[in-house]
Design a protein around this motif. Structure first.
Motif, PDB file in Angstrom:
ATOM      1  N   PRO A 192       0.808  -1.227   0.000  1.00  0.00           N
ATOM      2  CA  PRO A 192       0.000   0.000   0.000  1.00  0.00           C
ATOM      3  C   PRO A 192       0.842   1.279   0.000  1.00  0.00           C
ATOM      4  O   PRO A 192       0.484   2.255  -0.661  1.00  0.00           O
ATOM      5  N   ASP A 193       1.940   1.254   0.718  1.00  0.00           N
ATOM      6  CA  ASP A 193       2.832   2.408   0.724  1.00  0.00           C
ATOM      7  C   ASP A 193       3.687   2.357  -0.545  1.00  0.00           C
ATOM      8  O   ASP A 193       4.476   1.428  -0.740  1.00  0.00           O
ATOM      9  N   PRO A 194       3.578   3.330  -1.426  1.00  0.00           N
ATOM     10  CA  PRO A 194       4.337   3.289  -2.683  1.00  0.00           C
ATOM     11  C   PRO A 194       5.844   3.324  -2.480  1.00  0.00           C
ATOM     12  O   PRO A 194       6.606   3.020  -3.400  1.00  0.00           O
ATOM     13  N   ASP A 195       6.273   3.708  -1.279  1.00  0.00           N
ATOM     14  CA  ASP A 195       7.705   3.754  -1.006  1.00  0.00           C
ATOM     15  C   ASP A 195       8.259   2.407  -0.542  1.00  0.00           C
ATOM     16  O   ASP A 195       9.461   2.270  -0.327  1.00  0.00           O
ATOM     17  N   ILE A 196       7.376   1.424  -0.373  1.00  0.00           N
ATOM     18  CA  ILE A 196       7.800   0.102   0.074  1.00  0.00           C
ATOM     19  C   ILE A 196       7.631  -0.898  -1.062  1.00  0.00           C
ATOM     20  O   ILE A 196       6.554  -1.009  -1.658  1.00  0.00           O
ATOM     21  N   SER A 197       8.693  -1.627  -1.380  1.00  0.00           N
ATOM     22  CA  SER A 197       8.624  -2.701  -2.373  1.00  0.00           C
ATOM     23  C   SER A 197       9.749  -3.688  -2.103  1.00  0.00           C
ATOM     24  O   SER A 197      10.757  -3.348  -1.473  1.00  0.00           O
ATOM     25  N   LEU A 198       9.572  -4.896  -2.560  1.00  0.00           N
ATOM     26  CA  LEU A 198      10.569  -5.955  -2.432  1.00  0.00           C
ATOM     27  C   LEU A 198      10.904  -6.490  -3.815  1.00  0.00           C
ATOM     28  O   LEU A 198      10.069  -6.457  -4.723  1.00  0.00           O
ATOM     29  N   ARG A 199      12.122  -7.026  -3.951  1.00  0.00           N
ATOM     30  CA  ARG A 199      12.573  -7.493  -5.261  1.00  0.00           C
ATOM     31  C   ARG A 199      13.187  -8.884  -5.128  1.00  0.00           C
ATOM     32  O   ARG A 199      13.910  -9.174  -4.172  1.00  0.00           O
ATOM     33  N   LYS A 200      12.906  -9.711  -6.115  1.00  0.00           N
ATOM     34  CA  LYS A 200      13.470 -11.060  -6.167  1.00  0.00           C
ATOM     35  C   LYS A 200      13.703 -11.432  -7.630  1.00  0.00           C
ATOM     36  O   LYS A 200      12.810 -11.298  -8.469  1.00  0.00           O
ATOM     37  N   TYR A 201      14.926 -11.906  -7.938  1.00  0.00           N
ATOM     38  CA  TYR A 201      15.245 -12.263  -9.314  1.00  0.00           C
ATOM     39  C   TYR A 201      14.634 -13.619  -9.663  1.00  0.00           C
ATOM     40  O   TYR A 201      14.765 -14.592  -8.909  1.00  0.00           O
ATOM     41  N   ILE A 202      13.949 -13.675 -10.809  1.00  0.00           N
ATOM     42  CA  ILE A 202      13.276 -14.892 -11.275  1.00  0.00           C
ATOM     43  C   ILE A 202      13.983 -15.394 -12.534  1.00  0.00           C
ATOM     44  O   ILE A 202      14.078 -14.670 -13.526  1.00  0.00           O
ATOM     45  N   LYS A 203      14.478 -16.628 -12.479  1.00  0.00           N
ATOM     46  CA  LYS A 203      15.095 -17.251 -13.643  1.00  0.00           C
ATOM     47  C   LYS A 203      14.070 -18.137 -14.335  1.00  0.00           C
ATOM     48  O   LYS A 203      13.662 -19.166 -13.793  1.00  0.00           O
ATOM     49  N   VAL A 204      13.659 -17.740 -15.523  1.00  0.00           N
ATOM     50  CA  VAL A 204      12.717 -18.540 -16.298  1.00  0.00           C
ATOM     51  C   VAL A 204      13.509 -19.541 -17.130  1.00  0.00           C
ATOM     52  O   VAL A 204      14.337 -19.158 -17.966  1.00  0.00           O
ATOM     53  N   ILE A 205      13.268 -20.822 -16.879  1.00  0.00           N
ATOM     54  CA  ILE A 205      13.964 -21.894 -17.583  1.00  0.00           C
ATOM     55  C   ILE A 205      13.258 -22.169 -18.908  1.00  0.00           C
ATOM     56  O   ILE A 205      12.029 -22.296 -18.960  1.00  0.00           O
ATOM     57  N   ASP A 206      14.024 -22.227 -19.977  1.00  0.00           N
ATOM     58  CA  ASP A 206      13.471 -22.497 -21.299  1.00  0.00           C
ATOM     59  C   ASP A 206      13.007 -23.954 -21.364  1.00  0.00           C
ATOM     60  O   ASP A 206      13.818 -24.883 -21.254  1.00  0.00           O
ATOM     61  N   ALA A 207      11.717 -24.144 -21.524  1.00  0.00           N
ATOM     62  CA  ALA A 207      11.166 -25.503 -21.604  1.00  0.00           C
ATOM     63  C   ALA A 207      11.251 -26.078 -23.007  1.00  0.00           C
ATOM     64  O   ALA A 207      11.118 -27.296 -23.195  1.00  0.00           O
ATOM     65  N   ASN A 208      11.476 -25.219 -24.003  1.00  0.00           N
ATOM     66  CA  ASN A 208      11.491 -25.678 -25.389  1.00  0.00           C
ATOM     67  C   ASN A 208      12.912 -26.018 -25.839  1.00  0.00           C
ATOM     68  O   ASN A 208      13.417 -25.493 -26.832  1.00  0.00           O
TER      69      ASN A 208
END
Length: 411
Positions: free
Chosen positions: A93-109
């Protein structure tokens, strides 16, 4: 009246308590300090931490992800088909608060195939099912069925471990050697070989083709320690010294461009670009204004013409921001076009463009990025397996090696 007032007071008290629970000023959300999350879409991922039930939105590459469920300690979100790697941003709700996490998308093809070598060093895919490989055992192997069956085509204890071979096509293959014999050449796919001894007292570092007959090699003089470029116009019978410098400049040259009589070789260590426009007879030096680092495999610089090229500028040694840079004047100046989001301590080791729009880049952690707009935007995917290593790439396919498996990704 008093009873009504009592219930009204209780109502406001409970409402106030509920407001306190989600009030931006009374939450201190956090995520567990774990590595990047790997996912093969479509699938759900779970972010773990604190005060995550107050999350209002999760974005991946500025696209919203569906929140499946949330508790104080866990946030489950759906990663849809078509998603690509990047940093997930959890908003509150507070625009000054956020969290970040790196997501590795594995290629399924991807497709995988056994490639049982204990120490794979080089693989070249030559088209038409023709593949060459070298695994550090002194034997160069060839496959004519796309890497299912292999046969030995050349064997020597002197095969160079750094650049064991270079192939112009499936028939014309050059094996680089140490010792008195510097090269072995075949013109029939390995059925017969001719050994070259016309560059005595030199170690050959690398070899580049201008054409079938015009070949460039970089060498180190065993007597003086100096570096040089030699060229041949007759397929290796006669060699002419075309350039001489320190060994640091020529020891790790990266091919940046080859077309007609022109070739650009980038020297990351010497911070120079070596250029020829007359078929390798003469070479000129110009400053290399991007920091390529010290890539061991691949080339993080790629030109599609004598004027237009792209490179990955690594952090450090320059004040410029790291990212993908472009030149339109042959490298005289560069300007940034993109700063791809990568995992912690991840760099780009190879860049290749085929047109003004189409290109790929490969990362040091088994990822590959593709662009269709000249490098302005990229889609990043990762290979499965343990520490996948780039073997080869062309406009349609990328080839990696991991866990004794050949991994093929289709662009």
């Amino acid at each position: 009246m008093k009873k009504a007032f009592y219930f009204l007071a209780v109502f406001f008290l409970l409402a106030s308590c509920e407001d306190d629970k989600i009030s931006p000023g009374n939450i201190n959300p956090s995520l567990e300090n774990t590595k990047a999350i790997e996912v093969t879409p479509p699938a759900t991922i779970v972010l773990k931490g604190k005060d995550l039930d107050a999350a209002t939105e999760v974005l991946l590459n500025n696209r919203p992800l569906t929140i499946v469920s949330k508790t104080e300690s866990e946030l489950e979100v759906q990663v849809p088909s078509g998603a690509f790697s990047g940093t997930a941003v959890v908003k509150f709700p507070d625009p000054d608060i956020s969290l970040r996490k790196y997501i590795k998308v594995i290629d399924a093809n991807v497709t995988t195939k056994d490639l049982p070598l204990s120490h794979l060093m080089k693989v070249d895919f030559l088209g038409g099912g023709n593949v060459l490989k070298y695994g550090g055992d002194g034997i160069v192997y060839r496959s004519t069925d796309g890497s299912t069956n292999w046969q030995s085509i050349y064997e020597s204890v002197h095969v160079s471990p750094n650049v064991p071979f270079k192939a112009y096509d499936a028939s014309h293959i050059w094996v680089l050697l140490g010792g008195a014999k510097q090269m072995a050449i075949t013109q029939n796919g390995g059925e017969t070989w001719k050994e070259i001894t016309t560059l005595p007292d030199h170690i050959i570092n690398d070899l580049f083709f201008l054409s079938l007959e015009k070949v460039v090699v970089t060498t180190i003089d065993l007597n003086t320690g100096s570096g040089a470029i030699y060229t041949t116009n007759d397929g290796g019978q006669k060699w002419t010294k075309a350039y001489e410098s320190s060994s640091a400049i020529v020891s790790n040259l990266k091919l940046a461009y080859s077309g007609g009589n022109s070739m650009y070789l980038a020297s990351p260590g010497g911070r120079l670009m070596l250029k020829t426009t007359d078929g390798g007879n003469t070479w000129s030096e110009s400053p290399l204004l991007v920091n390529l680092g010290t890539p061991k495999t691949g080339s993080p610089i790629s030109f599609i013409s004598e004027q237009v090229g792209w490179a990955y500028n690594q952090p450090g040694l320059k004040s410029d921001e790291p990212g993908i840079y472009k030149t339109t004047n042959g490298g005289a100046s560069w300007f940034p076009v993109a700063k791809p989001e990568l995992d912690y301590d991840e760099l780009i080791s190879a860049v290749r463009f085929w047109s003004d729009n189409v290109g790929v880049a490969v990362t040091t952690k088994g990822g590959y990025m593709q662009t269709d707009d000249g490098g302005v935007s990229w889609k990043l995917y990762y290979m499965p397996g343990t520490n996948p290593q780039l073997l080869d790439l062309d406009q349609d396919n990328l080839y990696f090696y991991s866990d004794k498996l050949l991994i093929k990704a289709i662009r």
